[in-house]
Motif scaffolding. Structure first.
Motif, PDB file in Angstrom:
ATOM      1  N   ALA A  40      65.490  -8.639 104.097  1.00 20.36           N
ATOM      2  CA  ALA A  40      64.393  -9.419 103.512  1.00 20.36           C
ATOM      3  C   ALA A  40      64.697 -10.908 103.619  1.00 20.36           C
ATOM      4  O   ALA A  40      63.811 -11.714 103.917  1.00 20.36           O
ATOM      5  CB  ALA A  40      64.162  -9.017 102.058  1.00 20.36           C
ATOM      6  N   ARG A  47      60.464   2.841  98.946  1.00 22.67           N
ATOM      7  CA  ARG A  47      59.893   1.571  98.489  1.00 22.67           C
ATOM      8  C   ARG A  47      60.626   0.377  99.074  1.00 22.67           C
ATOM      9  O   ARG A  47      60.018  -0.625  99.450  1.00 22.67           O
ATOM     10  CB  ARG A  47      59.956   1.484  96.961  1.00 22.67           C
ATOM     11  CG  ARG A  47      59.064   2.485  96.277  1.00 22.67           C
ATOM     12  CD  ARG A  47      59.027   2.162  94.807  1.00 22.67           C
ATOM     13  NE  ARG A  47      58.346   0.895  94.588  1.00 22.67           N
ATOM     14  CZ  ARG A  47      58.530   0.124  93.539  1.00 22.67           C
ATOM     15  NH1 ARG A  47      59.405   0.470  92.614  1.00 22.67           N
ATOM     16  NH2 ARG A  47      57.857  -1.004  93.406  1.00 22.67           N
ATOM     17  N   SER A  98      58.720  -2.273 101.387  1.00 20.65           N
ATOM     18  CA  SER A  98      58.566  -3.663 100.971  1.00 20.65           C
ATOM     19  C   SER A  98      59.020  -4.607 102.092  1.00 20.65           C
ATOM     20  O   SER A  98      58.358  -5.611 102.376  1.00 20.65           O
ATOM     21  CB  SER A  98      59.383  -3.895  99.696  1.00 20.65           C
ATOM     22  OG  SER A  98      59.105  -5.150  99.144  1.00 20.65           O
ATOM     23  N   GLN A 108      57.075  -7.393 104.272  1.00 21.62           N
ATOM     24  CA  GLN A 108      57.548  -8.779 104.290  1.00 21.62           C
ATOM     25  C   GLN A 108      57.777  -9.290 105.711  1.00 21.62           C
ATOM     26  O   GLN A 108      57.588 -10.465 105.991  1.00 21.62           O
ATOM     27  CB  GLN A 108      58.851  -8.917 103.494  1.00 21.62           C
ATOM     28  CG  GLN A 108      58.664  -8.752 101.991  1.00 21.62           C
ATOM     29  CD  GLN A 108      59.941  -9.066 101.223  1.00 21.62           C
ATOM     30  OE1 GLN A 108      60.554 -10.114 101.417  1.00 21.62           O
ATOM     31  NE2 GLN A 108      60.347  -8.155 100.367  1.00 21.62           N
ATOM     32  N   ASN A 120      53.827   3.822  95.741  1.00 18.41           N
ATOM     33  CA  ASN A 120      53.040   2.776  95.071  1.00 18.41           C
ATOM     34  C   ASN A 120      52.954   1.501  95.910  1.00 18.41           C
ATOM     35  O   ASN A 120      52.836   0.411  95.368  1.00 18.41           O
ATOM     36  CB  ASN A 120      53.592   2.509  93.667  1.00 18.41           C
ATOM     37  CG  ASN A 120      55.053   2.124  93.680  1.00 18.41           C
ATOM     38  OD1 ASN A 120      55.671   2.100  94.744  1.00 18.41           O
ATOM     39  ND2 ASN A 120      55.600   1.822  92.521  1.00 18.41           N
ATOM     40  N   ASP A 143      57.709  -4.137  87.331  1.00 12.49           N
ATOM     41  CA  ASP A 143      57.832  -3.029  88.287  1.00 12.49           C
ATOM     42  C   ASP A 143      57.804  -1.683  87.578  1.00 12.49           C
ATOM     43  O   ASP A 143      58.076  -1.591  86.375  1.00 12.49           O
ATOM     44  CB  ASP A 143      59.132  -3.121  89.088  1.00 12.49           C
ATOM     45  CG  ASP A 143      59.100  -2.213  90.304  1.00 12.49           C
ATOM     46  OD1 ASP A 143      58.104  -2.255  91.037  1.00 12.49           O
ATOM     47  OD2 ASP A 143      60.044  -1.422  90.510  1.00 12.49           O
ATOM     48  N   ARG A 152      52.772  -1.894  94.007  1.00  9.76           N
ATOM     49  CA  ARG A 152      53.947  -2.713  93.685  1.00  9.76           C
ATOM     50  C   ARG A 152      54.892  -2.797  94.874  1.00  9.76           C
ATOM     51  O   ARG A 152      55.607  -1.850  95.164  1.00  9.76           O
ATOM     52  CB  ARG A 152      54.702  -2.112  92.500  1.00  9.76           C
ATOM     53  CG  ARG A 152      53.911  -2.153  91.207  1.00  9.76           C
ATOM     54  CD  ARG A 152      54.824  -2.021  90.019  1.00  9.76           C
ATOM     55  NE  ARG A 152      54.124  -2.033  88.750  1.00  9.76           N
ATOM     56  CZ  ARG A 152      53.700  -3.139  88.128  1.00  9.76           C
ATOM     57  NH1 ARG A 152      53.887  -4.327  88.672  1.00  9.76           N
ATOM     58  NH2 ARG A 152      53.099  -3.040  86.962  1.00  9.76           N
ATOM     59  N   LEU A 153      54.907  -3.939  95.533  1.00 11.47           N
ATOM     60  CA  LEU A 153      55.987  -4.197  96.481  1.00 11.47           C
ATOM     61  C   LEU A 153      57.287  -4.133  95.697  1.00 11.47           C
ATOM     62  O   LEU A 153      57.366  -4.651  94.584  1.00 11.47           O
ATOM     63  CB  LEU A 153      55.842  -5.583  97.102  1.00 11.47           C
ATOM     64  CG  LEU A 153      54.708  -5.772  98.105  1.00 11.47           C
ATOM     65  CD1 LEU A 153      54.824  -7.162  98.740  1.00 11.47           C
ATOM     66  CD2 LEU A 153      54.717  -4.710  99.187  1.00 11.47           C
ATOM     67  N   GLU A 154      58.299  -3.513  96.265  1.00 13.39           N
ATOM     68  CA  GLU A 154      59.581  -3.404  95.567  1.00 13.39           C
ATOM     69  C   GLU A 154      60.075  -4.831  95.289  1.00 13.39           C
ATOM     70  O   GLU A 154      60.199  -5.635  96.214  1.00 13.39           O
ATOM     71  CB  GLU A 154      60.556  -2.602  96.433  1.00 13.39           C
ATOM     72  CG  GLU A 154      61.810  -2.143  95.710  1.00 13.39           C
ATOM     73  CD  GLU A 154      62.720  -3.285  95.373  1.00 13.39           C
ATOM     74  OE1 GLU A 154      63.247  -3.312  94.239  1.00 13.39           O
ATOM     75  OE2 GLU A 154      62.896  -4.183  96.241  1.00 13.39           O
ATOM     76  N   PRO A 155      60.348  -5.174  94.021  1.00 13.30           N
ATOM     77  CA  PRO A 155      60.533  -6.590  93.695  1.00 13.30           C
ATOM     78  C   PRO A 155      61.915  -7.178  94.020  1.00 13.30           C
ATOM     79  O   PRO A 155      62.025  -8.388  94.151  1.00 13.30           O
ATOM     80  CB  PRO A 155      60.269  -6.637  92.187  1.00 13.30           C
ATOM     81  CG  PRO A 155      60.629  -5.276  91.685  1.00 13.30           C
ATOM     82  CD  PRO A 155      60.280  -4.326  92.813  1.00 13.30           C
ATOM     83  N   ILE A 156      62.957  -6.369  94.132  1.00 13.00           N
ATOM     84  CA  ILE A 156      64.277  -6.965  94.417  1.00 13.00           C
ATOM     85  C   ILE A 156      64.303  -7.488  95.861  1.00 13.00           C
ATOM     86  O   ILE A 156      64.777  -8.596  96.124  1.00 13.00           O
ATOM     87  CB  ILE A 156      65.424  -5.964  94.174  1.00 13.00           C
ATOM     88  CG1 ILE A 156      65.294  -5.342  92.771  1.00 13.00           C
ATOM     89  CG2 ILE A 156      66.788  -6.662  94.316  1.00 13.00           C
ATOM     90  CD1 ILE A 156      66.301  -4.238  92.485  1.00 13.00           C
ATOM     91  N   THR A 157      63.746  -6.699  96.785  1.00 15.08           N
ATOM     92  CA  THR A 157      63.621  -7.192  98.156  1.00 15.08           C
ATOM     93  C   THR A 157      62.696  -8.408  98.213  1.00 15.08           C
ATOM     94  O   THR A 157      62.916  -9.318  99.018  1.00 15.08           O
ATOM     95  CB  THR A 157      63.082  -6.092  99.076  1.00 15.08           C
ATOM     96  OG1 THR A 157      61.942  -5.489  98.463  1.00 15.08           O
ATOM     97  CG2 THR A 157      64.136  -5.024  99.338  1.00 15.08           C
ATOM     98  N   LEU A 158      61.682  -8.396  97.349  1.00 11.58           N
ATOM     99  CA  LEU A 158      60.774  -9.546  97.317  1.00 11.58           C
ATOM    100  C   LEU A 158      61.522 -10.807  96.872  1.00 11.58           C
ATOM    101  O   LEU A 158      61.326 -11.892  97.427  1.00 11.58           O
ATOM    102  CB  LEU A 158      59.616  -9.234  96.362  1.00 11.58           C
ATOM    103  CG  LEU A 158      58.366 -10.100  96.432  1.00 11.58           C
ATOM    104  CD1 LEU A 158      57.803 -10.163  97.837  1.00 11.58           C
ATOM    105  CD2 LEU A 158      57.312  -9.559  95.463  1.00 11.58           C
ATOM    106  N   ALA A 215      64.564 -11.452  97.468  1.00 13.62           N
ATOM    107  CA  ALA A 215      65.367 -11.906  98.616  1.00 13.62           C
ATOM    108  C   ALA A 215      64.506 -12.727  99.565  1.00 13.62           C
ATOM    109  O   ALA A 215      64.955 -13.751 100.098  1.00 13.62           O
ATOM    110  CB  ALA A 215      65.990 -10.709  99.337  1.00 13.62           C
TER     111      ALA A 215
END
Lengths: 447, 447
Positions: free
Chosen positions: A80, A107, A111, A115, A202, B57, B72-78, B80
């Motif tokens: 990412a 997921r 994601s 990205q 999701n 999340d 929900r895009l996986e937020p931890i990768t987001l 990054a």
């Protein structure tokens, strides 16, 4: 139809693939936890239109951390971070089906495929390091067969999750007030031996439909798994005939399962030391081998063969008789490779350590740019490879030599692209974008 | 010592926090899976020196996906991806202790704390949506008490993993050939009720020592957990006394556990509609409320109260008697908040839906920039808040109004920084960098 083209990945070990790379004078050892280090390497690979960067992984600390920087930044988050600094190059991370939960892993990759706008690949492993089990509440690492059985089911589940939103599920109609069409978002209701997963995911369907499936098994189970699921295969071979046998076997198995053989890219590892003359390249290789530490190398060898040679005379002939025919404690993909080297070359123990120091059993070639290009062309044109995972002995210098001196030769010979034609990893590899399994249902087509 | 300063987070829902935000004419609905959308929002928050961006999340698809972009895009990768496009702002992602494995989650956050050079926070949740269980092989969502018991042990494990490398474990001595000192890298050998984890982590100690621990529980278990572990608390209150009760209770509990109260930042949610006059702000709010869809709003309300009001007359008084005193099917942090609104304001069902449409039970304020600044100053100076999680009704406009019109007022009043003083999230929040529990062992100090 365009001429068949090479695929080239840059396989990034933080310091490089030679086990003593971090001790080489130019090594930037302080930067190995710095994302800008990896962003720069990926940008360099993107500048020469490589297909992808590739990261290994395992959820356990390597025993030989004392002797080399063998920690592991979690690689999906690293992709990412690299995605944000690049625009075309593919991004492949390793993750274990033995030590992940399918919903969470689906997921993470979804994601990053969003990205990166469709540049992600998943290198599917079952994990070879026994000690990983102890980080996940298990008394012992599951057997090889058990790991592959779980991997099969894991792939069925995550594939279903990635398929769970049809491509046209998102309506995004603010006036009508409907964001998505629930009839096009599907539960799996999977109930299997290892997993019970309802779904749907999701996350809306990803740009590539699914991440590219990459795999590296070479055991019987591994080959069967690859023929069923893999779209790119990373593999280790020391000789052309060995690579040809593997190439042909995998493509035949895939054909037998109704797949098109060109939809599995076979990519052996190649670690090049490049010099103006062959002698110069070999001197460079010797410089690195002079920096190895037997404590590290013997641990590596123990992992590959399941036998600890600590205490044996480094300069006596390698004690071949100590290797048991049972290799259950060894890494399946390396065991035979190393035995073949021993039987063919009859090295001393130290000689074997040097032989393996470059790339852990992958092919190491010390030569001129022409010799490296010749090797690539030979394997590519003689049904041994669709491309290579390039494993530079050290970074960035070892990669820069390849990019500056070998890539132009490959282009002159018409083997490798001048620039990217399109933008997803599937595009680079010439792979189709899969349709959602739910979209393919007859009742859905009729509606 | 500097004056006590506000902490301000930007809580990002992709389209904004009002449930009909995506239907507002300026909404950029096509960009919600685009990382550049989130990078821009974070950059805007960084320009006004916000402490952090914050992402919710949950590992299950929201039921009301038909009516709003609740994927929900996986937020931890987001995080990054956002880290790569920012340099100072903190980055907080939510992750569930109920549906993660501690070794994997510890690695994900460690990797992003390295990538961001120390800007990561973890919002610790146990997950409220029952249906998550079905994506992870469970027959039912564990009980509230069970989830908190697992969360306690989860925190012990991941804290140990983040501590497992002492700060000076990395030697990086290429000449001596030692990369790390194994005596400063520690196993946990944790064996508990929920987890058996050997360790150590396979990632060097992160810049912040550990990510910042954020939490949002408001039940008895949640408050106890927060007092023990949380360094920042996200909380929902509709009145000053309610916020003061919570603030004081949490700080007292923390004191009782030997912690310093200023090391827990209490941050209520605040969703501001900003207008040149109060009437203008209220007209703006009404514009959004006119766009809500009862099908969506009633699902939201059912989650908060555990009761489905579908089919009831929207314009009759809210049927208070249908709410059971047992709230085990409701979201603990919202149940009382909603009941208090009902009892205080006696709304119709539609009125209640409008009341909750802005921010799911968080405080919504429609007013002038001065009124918003007054609210913030009052709560901040009257022991109700150390700052706020700003929840713009829509994005980016709802945030831009706050940044352009409210932030300057807060600065003029000496409440909020003009620029970042330092660079980690711990720095922004005024939190200490924790020492590794292993470094603190007496025998290690002696050696």
């Amino acid at each position: 139809m365009p001429t068949r083209q090479l695929s080239l990945n840059l396989f990034i070990y933080p310091d490089g693939h030679h086990e003593a790379a971090w001790r080489y004078p130019s090594a930037e050892i302080a930067r190995l936890t710095d994302v800008s280090w990896f962003q720069r390497l990926a940008q360099q690979a993107e500048q020469v239109a490589f297909d992808a960067v590739f990261f290994a992984d395992g959820p356990v600390l390597a025993e030989n951390i004392e002797y080399a920087p063998r920690f592991r930044l979690e690689p999906i988050t690293l992709l990412a971070g690299i995605a944000a600094a690049t625009s075309r190059i593919g991004l492949i991370a390793t993750a274990s089906t033995t030590y992940h939960q399918p919903y969470n892993l689906a997921r993470l990759f979804a994601s990053v495929d969003h990205q990166s706008r469709g540049r992600v690949g998943w290198n599917i492993v079952t994990t070879t390091n026994d000690a990983a089990a102890f980080n996940f509440g298990l008394d012992a690492h599951p057997s090889h067969a058990e790991r592959y059985a779980r991997a099969q089911e894991f792939l069925e589940v995550v594939t279903g999750l990635w398929d769970s939103w049809e491509d046209d599920a998102v309506l995004a109609d603010p006036v009508g007030g409907r964001y998505a069409d629930p009839a096009k978002i599907h539960r799996l209701d999977h109930e299997g031996r290892y997993f019970t997963v309802r779904g749907p995911l999701n996350v809306p369907r990803v740009p590539q439909g699914r991440p590219v499936y990459v795999q590296a098994g070479s055991s019987e189970d591994g080959r069967g798994f690859a023929a069923r699921w893999a779209e790119a295969i990373f593999t280790a071979h020391q000789t052309l005939p060995s690579a040809q046998e593997f190439y042909c076997d995998i493509k035949s198995r895939a054909l037998g399962l109704g797949r098109r053989p060109e939809h599995i890219r076979v990519l052996p590892g190649l670690s090049p030391f490049i010099g103006g003359t062959e002698a110069e390249a070999k001197r460079l290789q010797a410089e690195f081998n002079d920096l190895i530490q037997p404590g590290y190398s013997l641990q590596q060898l123990r992992q590959m063969l399941g036998v600890d040679f600590t205490g044996h005379d480094l300069d006596a002939p390698f004690p071949r008789h100590l290797i048991a025919p049972d290799n259950s404690r060894a890494v399946a993909s390396r065991f035979q490779v190393v035995l073949d080297i021993v039987d063919r070359e009859k090295p001393t123990l130290r000689g074997l350590l040097h032989r393996l120091a470059g790339a852990r059993g992958h092919f190491v070639l010390a030569g001129t740019p022409e010799q490296v290009a010749d090797h690539i062309e030979t394997w590519f044109t003689q049904a041994a490879a669709d491309g290579f995972n390039i494993m530079p002995p050290w970074l960035p210098g070892g990669f820069e030599a390849f990019a500056d001196q070998v890539v132009p030769l490959l282009r002159r010979r018409g083997l490798f692209r001048e620039e990217y034609a399109r933008s997803t990893l599937r595009d680079h590899y010439g792979l189709p974008r899969p349709e959602s399994r739910f979209a393919a249902l007859p009742q859905r087509r009729a509606s």
